[in-house]
Design a protein around this motif. Structure first.
Motif, PDB file in Angstrom:
ATOM      1  N   MET A  13       0.821  -1.193   0.000  1.00 26.20           N
ATOM      2  CA  MET A  13       0.000   0.000   0.000  1.00 26.20           C
ATOM      3  C   MET A  13       0.868   1.260   0.000  1.00 26.20           C
ATOM      4  N   PHE A  14       1.821   1.356   0.917  1.00 27.27           N
ATOM      5  CA  PHE A  14       2.718   2.507   0.977  1.00 27.27           C
ATOM      6  C   PHE A  14       4.119   2.041   0.613  1.00 27.27           C
ATOM      7  N   ARG A  15       4.305   1.683  -0.646  1.00 28.54           N
ATOM      8  CA  ARG A  15       5.576   1.119  -1.073  1.00 28.54           C
ATOM      9  C   ARG A  15       6.642   2.179  -1.300  1.00 28.54           C
ATOM     10  N   GLY A  16       6.265   3.329  -1.804  1.00 26.20           N
ATOM     11  CA  GLY A  16       7.250   4.340  -2.132  1.00 26.20           C
ATOM     12  C   GLY A  16       7.745   5.095  -0.912  1.00 26.20           C
ATOM     13  N   LEU A  17       8.957   5.598  -1.031  1.00 25.30           N
ATOM     14  CA  LEU A  17       9.541   6.382   0.056  1.00 25.30           C
ATOM     15  C   LEU A  17       8.756   7.671   0.266  1.00 25.30           C
ATOM     16  N   ARG A  18       8.264   8.255  -0.816  1.00 20.51           N
ATOM     17  CA  ARG A  18       7.478   9.489  -0.719  1.00 20.51           C
ATOM     18  C   ARG A  18       6.224   9.251   0.117  1.00 20.51           C
ATOM     19  N   ALA A  19       5.524   8.166  -0.149  1.00 19.12           N
ATOM     20  CA  ALA A  19       4.304   7.861   0.594  1.00 19.12           C
ATOM     21  C   ALA A  19       4.609   7.626   2.067  1.00 19.12           C
ATOM     22  N   GLN A  20       5.716   6.965   2.357  1.00 12.05           N
ATOM     23  CA  GLN A  20       6.089   6.721   3.752  1.00 12.05           C
ATOM     24  C   GLN A  20       6.434   8.024   4.462  1.00 12.05           C
ATOM     25  N   ARG A  21       7.136   8.912   3.760  1.00 10.52           N
ATOM     26  CA  ARG A  21       7.481  10.203   4.369  1.00 10.52           C
ATOM     27  C   ARG A  21       6.229  11.030   4.623  1.00 10.52           C
ATOM     28  N   LEU A  22       5.297  11.047   3.675  1.00  7.47           N
ATOM     29  CA  LEU A  22       4.072  11.809   3.864  1.00  7.47           C
ATOM     30  C   LEU A  22       3.221  11.220   4.982  1.00  7.47           C
ATOM     31  N   LEU A  23       3.212   9.905   5.113  1.00  9.10           N
ATOM     32  CA  LEU A  23       2.483   9.276   6.211  1.00  9.10           C
ATOM     33  C   LEU A  23       3.126   9.630   7.552  1.00  9.10           C
ATOM     34  N   ALA A  24       4.443   9.632   7.621  1.00 14.93           N
ATOM     35  CA  ALA A  24       5.137  10.027   8.852  1.00 14.93           C
ATOM     36  C   ALA A  24       4.876  11.502   9.162  1.00 14.93           C
ATOM     37  N   LEU A  25       4.824  12.337   8.131  1.00 15.85           N
ATOM     38  CA  LEU A  25       4.534  13.757   8.335  1.00 15.85           C
ATOM     39  C   LEU A  25       3.111  13.944   8.851  1.00 15.85           C
ATOM     40  N   PHE A  26       2.173  13.148   8.338  1.00 19.16           N
ATOM     41  CA  PHE A  26       0.810  13.189   8.842  1.00 19.16           C
ATOM     42  C   PHE A  26       0.777  12.847  10.335  1.00 19.16           C
ATOM     43  N   ALA A  27       1.498  11.801  10.719  1.00 18.16           N
ATOM     44  CA  ALA A  27       1.535  11.398  12.128  1.00 18.16           C
ATOM     45  C   ALA A  27       2.170  12.490  12.993  1.00 18.16           C
ATOM     46  N   GLY A  41       5.030  19.855   0.919  1.00 20.80           N
ATOM     47  CA  GLY A  41       5.384  20.248  -0.438  1.00 20.80           C
ATOM     48  C   GLY A  41       6.761  19.766  -0.831  1.00 20.80           C
ATOM     49  N   TRP A  42       7.688  19.858   0.076  1.00 18.25           N
ATOM     50  CA  TRP A  42       9.055  19.418  -0.211  1.00 18.25           C
ATOM     51  C   TRP A  42       9.105  17.908  -0.426  1.00 18.25           C
ATOM     52  N   PHE A  43       8.424  17.159   0.443  1.00 18.54           N
ATOM     53  CA  PHE A  43       8.392  15.701   0.287  1.00 18.54           C
ATOM     54  C   PHE A  43       7.696  15.292  -1.000  1.00 18.54           C
ATOM     55  N   ALA A  44       6.625  15.990  -1.358  1.00 16.65           N
ATOM     56  CA  ALA A  44       5.871  15.639  -2.556  1.00 16.65           C
ATOM     57  C   ALA A  44       6.666  15.916  -3.830  1.00 16.65           C
ATOM     58  N   GLU A  45       7.533  16.900  -3.805  1.00 13.76           N
ATOM     59  CA  GLU A  45       8.288  17.266  -4.994  1.00 13.76           C
ATOM     60  C   GLU A  45       9.598  16.498  -5.148  1.00 13.76           C
ATOM     61  N   GLN A  46      10.041  15.811  -4.113  1.00 16.65           N
ATOM     62  CA  GLN A  46      11.279  15.048  -4.213  1.00 16.65           C
ATOM     63  C   GLN A  46      11.090  13.837  -5.112  1.00 16.65           C
ATOM     64  N   ASP A  47      12.167  13.455  -5.792  1.00 19.91           N
ATOM     65  CA  ASP A  47      12.133  12.248  -6.614  1.00 19.91           C
ATOM     66  C   ASP A  47      12.059  11.026  -5.718  1.00 19.91           C
TER      67      ASP A  47
END
Length: 68
Positions: free
Chosen positions: A1-15, A57-63
């Motif tokens: 479900m949250f395979r990408g590093l971006r998704a994991q970072r955004l989930l951690a930011l949400f928490a 925004g920074w996490f979303a724009e990172q490769d």
């Protein structure tokens, strides 16, 4: 479900945002102090909110290496 590093970072930011904008940590700022003449609690809320938006925004724009 949250395979990408971006998704994991955004989930951690949400928490992190959930924790920062909830009572136990907000209680630290809820006293009569001021910062540059501004009440401390609303100032902490708006600064924390702005930092969360900037980080999202920074996490979303990172490769994401998992997208390759």
């Amino acid at each position: 479900m949250f395979r990408g590093l971006r998704a994991q970072r955004l989930l951690a930011l949400f928490a992190l945002g959930w924790a920062l904008l909830n009572f136990p940590l907000l209680g630290l700022w809820d006293h009569g102090g001021t910062l540059f003449g501004l009440p401390l609690l609303p100032t902490a809320l708006f600064v924390g909110w702005g930092v969360l938006i900037a980080l999202a925004g920074w996490f979303a724009e990172q490769d994401d290496p998992a997208d390759d």
